[in-house]
Each structure stands twice: as C-alpha cells, then as structure tokens.
Write a protein that holds these residues in place. Structure first.
Motif, PDB file in Angstrom:
ATOM      1  N   ILE A  59      49.084  34.588  39.973  1.00  0.00           N
ATOM      2  CA  ILE A  59      49.270  35.440  38.792  1.00  0.00           C
ATOM      3  C   ILE A  59      48.242  36.569  38.793  1.00  0.00           C
ATOM      4  O   ILE A  59      48.574  37.720  38.472  1.00  0.00           O
ATOM      5  N   ALA A  60      47.007  36.274  39.160  1.00  0.00           N
ATOM      6  CA  ALA A  60      45.994  37.328  39.243  1.00  0.00           C
ATOM      7  C   ALA A  60      46.386  38.362  40.299  1.00  0.00           C
ATOM      8  O   ALA A  60      46.243  39.572  40.069  1.00  0.00           O
ATOM      9  N   LEU A  61      46.883  37.913  41.428  1.00  0.00           N
ATOM     10  CA  LEU A  61      47.326  38.827  42.484  1.00  0.00           C
ATOM     11  C   LEU A  61      48.491  39.695  42.015  1.00  0.00           C
ATOM     12  O   LEU A  61      48.513  40.908  42.254  1.00  0.00           O
ATOM     13  N   VAL A  62      49.448  39.083  41.339  1.00  0.00           N
ATOM     14  CA  VAL A  62      50.603  39.835  40.821  1.00  0.00           C
ATOM     15  C   VAL A  62      50.146  40.879  39.807  1.00  0.00           C
ATOM     16  O   VAL A  62      50.623  42.016  39.815  1.00  0.00           O
ATOM     17  N   LEU A  63      49.205  40.508  38.941  1.00  0.00           N
ATOM     18  CA  LEU A  63      48.711  41.465  37.956  1.00  0.00           C
ATOM     19  C   LEU A  63      47.944  42.606  38.616  1.00  0.00           C
ATOM     20  O   LEU A  63      48.020  43.751  38.158  1.00  0.00           O
ATOM     21  N   LEU A  65      48.560  43.741  41.696  1.00  0.00           N
ATOM     22  CA  LEU A  65      49.533  44.553  42.422  1.00  0.00           C
ATOM     23  C   LEU A  65      50.464  45.324  41.496  1.00  0.00           C
ATOM     24  O   LEU A  65      50.788  46.489  41.760  1.00  0.00           O
ATOM     25  N   PHE A  66      50.949  44.676  40.437  1.00  0.00           N
ATOM     26  CA  PHE A  66      51.969  45.284  39.583  1.00  0.00           C
ATOM     27  C   PHE A  66      51.473  45.671  38.196  1.00  0.00           C
ATOM     28  O   PHE A  66      52.245  46.178  37.388  1.00  0.00           O
ATOM     29  N   GLY A  67      50.199  45.438  37.909  1.00  0.00           N
ATOM     30  CA  GLY A  67      49.681  45.692  36.569  1.00  0.00           C
ATOM     31  C   GLY A  67      49.791  47.144  36.143  1.00  0.00           C
ATOM     32  O   GLY A  67      50.138  47.441  34.996  1.00  0.00           O
ATOM     33  N   ALA A  68      49.528  48.057  37.054  1.00  0.00           N
ATOM     34  CA  ALA A  68      49.592  49.476  36.707  1.00  0.00           C
ATOM     35  C   ALA A  68      51.015  49.900  36.358  1.00  0.00           C
ATOM     36  O   ALA A  68      51.232  50.614  35.375  1.00  0.00           O
ATOM     37  N   SER A  69      51.979  49.453  37.131  1.00  0.00           N
ATOM     38  CA  SER A  69      53.367  49.824  36.833  1.00  0.00           C
ATOM     39  C   SER A  69      53.859  49.134  35.559  1.00  0.00           C
ATOM     40  O   SER A  69      54.641  49.714  34.802  1.00  0.00           O
ATOM     41  N   MET A  70      53.386  47.917  35.316  1.00  0.00           N
ATOM     42  CA  MET A  70      53.764  47.221  34.087  1.00  0.00           C
ATOM     43  C   MET A  70      53.212  47.958  32.864  1.00  0.00           C
ATOM     44  O   MET A  70      53.923  48.160  31.876  1.00  0.00           O
TER      45      MET A  70
END
Length: 90
Positions: A59-63, A65-70
C-alpha cells in the motif's frame, strides 16, 4: 429541473472519482492478501498478523507510485465543484 440534473451529474462524477482513487490501493491490498493467503494455506502457517506487513508495504508503494495522480484527480474534481458553485451564484 436543471439543478437536479446538475446535482445528479455531480454525484455520479463524485462516485467515479472515489472509485478511481480507491481502486489502486484496494486492488493491491486484495492481491497481496490473496497471495499470502494461498502461501499460508500451502504451508499450514495460520498466523493472522502475517498479512499485515506485506499489505502495508505494498500500500505504501502504491501510494508513492500513484499518489500524485490520485491527488490530481481529487484536486481537479474539487476545482470543478467550486467552479460550478460559483456559476450557480450568478
């Protein structure tokens, strides 16, 4: 009548943005939980806390990688809401 259609369109977009923001985290967590569950079933290791650390790391990795676009999706949606509110006040 126009206000009702606007609110329904806004609610529809809100649900869509929520799904797009939540999907990467939920799908990654689901995949890790499934893999760890299969490994636990195959090895007969039934430790309930074993899935916590891999899920947390993924979950930390996903955030990361994708946190900025989210956040860009949420920010764009928020700007559109405020623009529509300003348009309704005129």
């Amino acid at each position: 009548m126009d206000d009702t259609a606007t609110l329904l369109a806004l609610a529809d977009r809100m649900l869509w943005v929520t799904a797009l923001v939540a999907a990467p985290v939920l799908l990654a967590s689901l995949a890790v939980g499934l893999v760890v569950g299969i490994i636990q079933a195959a090895t007969s290791v039934n430790e309930q806390t074993l899935t916590f650390v891999p899920k947390l790391m993924v979950i930390a990795l996903v955030l990361v990688l994708f946190g900025a676009s989210m956040m860009a999706l949420v920010g764009e949606f928020t700007q559109d809401i405020f623009a529509q509110i300003a348009g309704m006040a005129r």
